[in-house]
Design an enzyme around this catalytic site. Structure first.
Site, short mmCIF file in Angstrom:
data_model
loop_
_atom_site.label_atom_id
_atom_site.label_comp_id
_atom_site.label_asym_id
_atom_site.label_seq_id
_atom_site.Cartn_x
_atom_site.Cartn_y
_atom_site.Cartn_z
N LYS A 149 6.21 89.82 42.53
CA LYS A 149 4.84 89.84 43.09
C LYS A 149 4.92 89.79 44.61
O LYS A 149 4.19 90.49 45.30
CB LYS A 149 4.03 88.64 42.56
CG LYS A 149 3.63 88.80 41.10
CD LYS A 149 3.05 87.52 40.52
CE LYS A 149 2.90 87.64 39.01
NZ LYS A 149 2.58 86.37 38.35
N ASP A 198 -6.06 85.66 39.30
CA ASP A 198 -5.62 85.98 37.94
C ASP A 198 -6.81 86.17 37.00
O ASP A 198 -6.68 86.72 35.91
CB ASP A 198 -4.74 84.85 37.38
CG ASP A 198 -3.25 85.15 37.57
OD1 ASP A 198 -2.90 86.33 37.71
OD2 ASP A 198 -2.46 84.19 37.56
N GLN A 205 1.51 80.01 38.85
CA GLN A 205 2.41 80.67 37.90
C GLN A 205 2.56 79.81 36.65
O GLN A 205 2.94 78.65 36.72
CB GLN A 205 3.77 80.92 38.57
CG GLN A 205 4.73 81.76 37.74
CD GLN A 205 4.28 83.20 37.57
OE1 GLN A 205 3.82 83.84 38.50
NE2 GLN A 205 4.41 83.72 36.34
#
Ligand code: NAP
Length: 286
Positions: free
Chosen positions: A55, A122, A99
């Site tokens: 990422k 997200d 994460q």
């Protein structure tokens, strides 16, 4: 292998990245602050570290600032909560990504809910998932969004198609089912308690597999000319990356299929970049 059957996520993701890069070049020309993402990692889970590295590289390539913060496995829920709250207040941070998975002593849902909606890149907060269910698509979770963009790019007709999704996670299966219902497909969602899985998979015009078990989908389980989207990321017996679908043996039977790697994975990253840019514009206009 018949390359015309491949749904090339890497290629489509590059098109999206080129667009994002062009927008960031315009931002730079105006001397504005650049969009920025902060990623929070707890512990040193190897897979998480690889995902974060990918990422970060993707962000930096298009000109997005990416700060990856790593905290020890033993961090308390309260400390993590405070860190996120501080980032929520920081106007130089457009997007926050925690994460997953988090260690078991931390309530992941509670932590995700701490992220300000306007920074939830997200799209995992209940507000964003709720809006998605109602058909409001300002920001979508990366993997479902990436899959929808792939279907759109390849002009795969959706209304009236029977889509079978295997997997009902909050990050893939459930949001995707909602998006596809809203796109006028007929959706069947299967999971580990589904009896006679292949009786469902064989009915699928479009089969989407998000399980995390190598090659659980074999040729006998798919309909002739079906379209297959393989979300799974696994290692096979030779430690080679593979999906949930027995790709080599399934491809002769199907109309189109995503490979692993090079299918859904790069699209998830491209969708993330688009989401960061979206939040940046939102934050700068509010
Ligand atoms: P998850 O939360 O573990 O969910 C897996 C789902 O598969 C669950 O709904 C589970 O059913 C179901 N399942 C497990 N065994 C099954 C079986 N034998 N038959 C039918 N269903 C079964 O996983 P996830 O986070 O959605 O991820 C799924 C896979 O996609 C993983 O390999 C992950 O690494 C990959 N992934 C890839 C990307 C990407 O960008 N390429 C992004 C996200 C995830 P229950 O609900 O009954 O347990």
């Amino acid at each position: 292998m018949d390359k015309t059957k491949i749904i090339d996520g890497k290629m489509v993701s590059e098109l999206i990245k080129t667009k994002v890069t062009a927008e960031i070049i315009e931002i730079k020309k105006k001397n504005y602050r650049l969009p920025s993402l902060t990623i929070i990692q707890v512990g040193d889970n190897k897979a998480s570290s690889t995902y974060i590295k990918n990422k970060k590289i993707a962000c930096e390539k298009v000109g997005i600032i990416c700060n990856a913060l790593t905290y020890p496995q033993t961090i308390s829920e309260t400390t993590l909560f405070n860190i996120i709250n501080k980032l929520n207040q920081d106007s130089s941070v457009d997007a926050i990504l925690v994460q997953l998975p988090l260690p078991s002593h931390i309530n992941s849902e509670k932590i995700i809910n701490t992220i300000a909606i306007k920074k939830d890149v997200d799209g995992f907060t209940p507000q964003i998932l709720g809006r998605l269910m109602l058909g409001h698509y300002q920001l979508l979770p990366g993997t479902p969004k990436g899959i929808m963009l792939l279907l759109e790019h390849y002009q795969i007709k959706l209304p009236g198609q029977h889509v079978v999704i295997i997997g009902r996670s909050n990050i893939v299966g459930k949001p995707l089912a909602n998006l596809l219902i809203n796109a006028s497909t007929t959706v069947t969602v299967c999971h580990s308690q589904t009896k006679d899985l292949s009786s469902f998979t064989k009915q699928a015009d479009i089969l989407i597999v998000a399980v995390g078990k190598p090659k659980i989908i074999t040729p006998e389980m798919v309909k002739e000319n079906a379209i297959i989207i393989d979300v799974g990321v696994n290692r096979d017996e030779n430690n080679k990356l593979c999906g949930d679908v027995d790709f080599e043996n399934v491809i002769p039977k199907v109309k189109m299929i995503t490979p692993v790697p090079g299918g859904v994975g790069p699209m998830t990253i491209a969708a993330l970049l688009e989401n960061i840019l979206y939040l940046y514009y939102q934050n700068n206009n509010s």
